[in-house]
Design an enzyme around this catalytic site. Structure first.
Site, short mmCIF file in Angstrom:
data_model
loop_
_atom_site.label_atom_id
_atom_site.label_comp_id
_atom_site.label_asym_id
_atom_site.label_seq_id
_atom_site.Cartn_x
_atom_site.Cartn_y
_atom_site.Cartn_z
N ASP A 27 4.32 4.89 12.38
CA ASP A 27 4.32 5.32 10.88
C ASP A 27 5.37 6.44 10.71
O ASP A 27 5.75 7.22 11.71
CB ASP A 27 2.83 5.93 10.78
CG ASP A 27 2.40 6.23 9.38
OD1 ASP A 27 3.10 6.96 8.67
OD2 ASP A 27 1.47 5.67 9.16
N GLY A 74 1.54 9.13 5.18
CA GLY A 74 0.25 9.31 6.11
C GLY A 74 0.33 10.92 6.85
O GLY A 74 1.08 11.70 6.21
N ALA A 94 3.15 0.26 3.82
CA ALA A 94 3.75 0.10 2.59
C ALA A 94 3.70 1.03 1.60
O ALA A 94 3.03 2.07 1.93
CB ALA A 94 2.67 -1.15 2.02
N SER A 108 2.44 1.78 -2.23
CA SER A 108 1.50 1.11 -2.87
C SER A 108 0.94 1.93 -4.22
O SER A 108 -0.18 1.47 -4.59
CB SER A 108 0.42 0.62 -2.28
OG SER A 108 0.02 1.72 -1.20
N THR A 150 -3.04 -7.89 -1.05
CA THR A 150 -3.83 -7.04 -2.26
C THR A 150 -4.27 -8.01 -3.20
O THR A 150 -3.62 -8.84 -3.76
CB THR A 150 -3.02 -5.93 -2.89
OG1 THR A 150 -3.38 -5.70 -3.94
CG2 THR A 150 -1.37 -6.42 -2.95
N TYR A 176 4.91 -4.17 -7.08
CA TYR A 176 3.86 -3.65 -5.99
C TYR A 176 3.24 -5.18 -5.66
O TYR A 176 3.24 -5.54 -4.34
CB TYR A 176 3.04 -2.80 -6.36
CG TYR A 176 1.97 -2.76 -5.17
CD1 TYR A 176 2.19 -2.41 -3.97
CD2 TYR A 176 0.51 -2.94 -5.69
CE1 TYR A 176 1.05 -2.36 -3.05
CE2 TYR A 176 -0.67 -2.98 -4.63
CZ TYR A 176 -0.30 -2.76 -3.60
OH TYR A 176 -1.33 -2.98 -2.60
N ASN A 187 -10.84 -3.14 -4.37
CA ASN A 187 -10.75 -1.63 -4.40
C ASN A 187 -11.55 -1.11 -3.26
O ASN A 187 -12.66 -1.16 -3.01
CB ASN A 187 -11.34 -1.11 -5.73
CG ASN A 187 -10.66 -1.63 -6.96
OD1 ASN A 187 -10.57 -2.65 -7.16
ND2 ASN A 187 -10.15 -0.59 -7.73
N ASP A 202 -4.81 -3.55 -18.10
CA ASP A 202 -5.84 -3.31 -17.32
C ASP A 202 -6.75 -4.49 -17.78
O ASP A 202 -7.43 -4.58 -18.67
CB ASP A 202 -6.57 -2.13 -17.78
CG ASP A 202 -6.30 -0.96 -16.57
OD1 ASP A 202 -5.86 -1.33 -15.59
OD2 ASP A 202 -6.78 0.26 -16.87
N1 LIG Z 1 -6.17 1.36 -0.94
C1 LIG Z 1 -6.45 0.45 -1.41
O1 LIG Z 1 -7.48 0.48 -2.13
C2 LIG Z 1 -5.83 -0.73 -1.20
C3 LIG Z 1 -5.92 -1.92 -2.02
C4 LIG Z 1 -5.10 -2.92 -1.89
C5 LIG Z 1 -4.01 -3.17 -0.75
N2 LIG Z 1 -3.91 -1.93 -0.13
C6 LIG Z 1 -2.86 -1.91 0.85
O2 LIG Z 1 -3.52 -1.39 2.27
C7 LIG Z 1 -2.21 -0.75 3.02
C8 LIG Z 1 -2.86 0.47 3.25
O3 LIG Z 1 -3.19 1.34 2.14
P1 LIG Z 1 -3.58 2.83 2.20
O4 LIG Z 1 -4.25 3.11 0.99
O5 LIG Z 1 -4.23 3.04 3.45
O6 LIG Z 1 -2.17 3.78 2.09
P2 LIG Z 1 -1.49 4.80 2.75
O7 LIG Z 1 -0.43 5.20 1.90
O8 LIG Z 1 -2.45 5.84 3.17
O9 LIG Z 1 -0.94 4.25 4.41
C9 LIG Z 1 0.43 3.70 4.33
C10 LIG Z 1 0.89 4.37 5.59
O10 LIG Z 1 1.91 3.56 5.92
C11 LIG Z 1 3.06 4.57 6.07
N3 LIG Z 1 4.48 3.92 5.85
C12 LIG Z 1 4.74 3.49 4.73
N4 LIG Z 1 6.08 2.88 4.87
C13 LIG Z 1 6.23 2.84 6.13
C14 LIG Z 1 7.48 2.65 6.72
N5 LIG Z 1 8.46 1.66 6.09
N6 LIG Z 1 7.58 2.48 7.98
C15 LIG Z 1 6.37 3.06 8.70
N7 LIG Z 1 5.40 3.58 8.14
C16 LIG Z 1 5.50 3.42 6.57
C17 LIG Z 1 2.73 5.84 5.71
O11 LIG Z 1 3.30 7.07 6.19
C18 LIG Z 1 1.24 5.74 5.60
O12 LIG Z 1 0.66 6.49 6.51
C19 LIG Z 1 -1.02 -0.87 2.16
O13 LIG Z 1 -0.26 -2.02 2.54
C20 LIG Z 1 -1.50 -0.99 0.92
O14 LIG Z 1 -0.79 -1.87 -0.23
C21 LIG Z 1 -4.62 -0.76 -0.38
#
Ligand SMILES: NC(=O)c1ccc[n+]([C@@H]2O[C@H](COP(=O)([O-])OP(=O)(O)OC[C@H]3O[C@@H](n4cnc5c(N)ncnc54)[C@H](O)[C@@H]3O)[C@@H](O)[C@H]2O)c1
Length: 317
Positions: free
Chosen positions: A31, A36, A73, A75, A115, A139, A168, A280
């Site tokens: 990470d 994060g 990612a 997001s 997603t 995205y 979600n 939306d």
């Molecule tokens: N939270 C939701 O409701 C949701 C819904 C659909 C999809 N997602 C997907 O789930 C995944 C996790 O989402 P989340 O809510 O935990 O997001 P988050 O931002 O809390 O976690 C993403 C983590 O990835 C790390 N990161 C980002 N780019 C990086 C890179 N290039 N190299 C190394 N580390 C990197 C960040 O520091 C972070 O810790 C994402 O891929 C997001 O697109 C989330």
């Protein structure tokens, strides 16, 4: 198994890392801490700080990993519209670097966080995995491109891949919960009003063709989502890329979510109605029949549990 969790210092990655450790797996988190938090990485996991592009090859090289769980990612939908290049670079570009590192080091499996945004505005509901994918923002488009790349790496390099298309995600799991600096998700934002960190909640539109006029979304508890990753890991089959939706199969309206938050917190949560936001859709609900029938997964926690766990987590901080 020896597992690399990219994005394991983030919300969902940290919960899944905790579940993997509980199941007896060895976990290394990669990470860059861009969104994060170091202290979110569960005890027992080793954190390597770096981007996928700069670090994945070194971490995976000759280290005998059995699989990668890929959460890292960017997001934020709004940000992706303002900076599409950043999203293609960070999401597709860095994922490609990860896949190349996996190929070179012969890591056989990957479970990827895709997603609901890959589908765009649905023609019918609930959304099936076979429905058209027409993302309406960079995205969703960048995530769809990663799904496509995974299919190619499966077909041409023999990797076993599973894309889980989350709807979600909400709730918390022990000390792991949602701590986004820019929070766009409804439940934590409503709870921030209950905590006194915000004055009111905005309800965008109450004239949708839904029972109470507000939008319906499909909420899934992060611990239920986490369990699906363990099943997906076992389901990875060399040479195949599989896609599963991950939602509860039910819709809850914005008003219902706010009411549950009021009930759980016992606090007054003022809500203000604003006009609809462009783009939306009225209803976004997943069919989760495929993952239920093929992997035996089922959601176990309802909206009440999501709100209550998120509330406990927020108050503990
Ligand atoms: N939270 C939701 O409701 C949701 C819904 C659909 C999809 N997602 C997907 O789930 C995944 C996790 O989402 P989340 O809510 O935990 O997001 P988050 O931002 O809390 O976690 C993403 C983590 O990835 C790390 N990161 C980002 N780019 C990086 C890179 N290039 N190299 C190394 N580390 C990197 C960040 O520091 C972070 O810790 C994402 O891929 C997001 O697109 C989330």
């Amino acid at each position: 198994m020896k597992l690399l969790v990219t994005g394991g210092a983030g919300y969902i990655g940290s919960v899944v890392s905790a579940l993997l450790l509980e199941a007896g797996h060895e976990v290394v988190v990669l990470d860059d801490l861009s969104t994060g938090h170091e202290d979110a990485v569960p005890e027992g996991a080793r954190l390597v700080r770096g981007t996928l592009r700069e670090t994945a090859a070194d971490v995976l090289g000759g280290a005998g990993f059995d699989a990668v769980l890929h959460f890292a990612a960017k997001s934020l939908v709004g940000e992706s519209v303002e900076k599409p290049g950043l999203y293609w670079d960070k999401n597709l570009g860095e994922s490609l670097a990860l896949l190349e590192a996996m190929r070179i080091s012969a890591v056989p499996r990957i479970v990827f966080s895709s997603t609901a945004a890959t589908y765009g505005e649905p023609e019918s509901t609930p959304i099936l995995e076979t429905d058209p994918t027409r993302p309406t923002n960079p995205y969703g488009a960048s995530k769809l491109a990663i799904d496509t790349t995974l299919a190619e790496y499966a077909r041409l390099h023999g990797i076993g891949g599973v894309s889980l298309r989350y709807f979600n995600v909400a709730g918390a799991y022990g000390r792991q919960g949602e701590r986004h600096t820019v929070e766009t998700h409804l439940i934590p934002n409503v709870l921030k009003v209950a905590l006194g960190e915000r004055e009111s909640v905005h309800v965008f539109g109450e004239d949708y063709p839904t029972p109470d006029g507000t939008c319906l979304r499909d909420y899934i508890h992060v611990a239920d989502l986490g369990r699906a990753h363990l099943l997906a890991l076992d389901a990875c089959t060399p040479g195949f890329h599989q896609i599963f939706n991950l939602g509860s199969g039910n819709g809850n309206s914005v008003r219902e979510v706010i009411d549950v938050c009021r009930e759980v917190t016992g606090r007054d949560i003022p809500a203000e109605v604003s006009p609809r936001r462009p783009g939306d859709p009225a209803v976004l609900v997943a069919s989760s029949e495929k993952i239920q029938s093929q992997l035996g997964w089922k959601p176990e926690r309802d909206l009440q549990a999501m709100v209550s766990d998120a509330w406990t987590f927020l108050r503990s901080r």
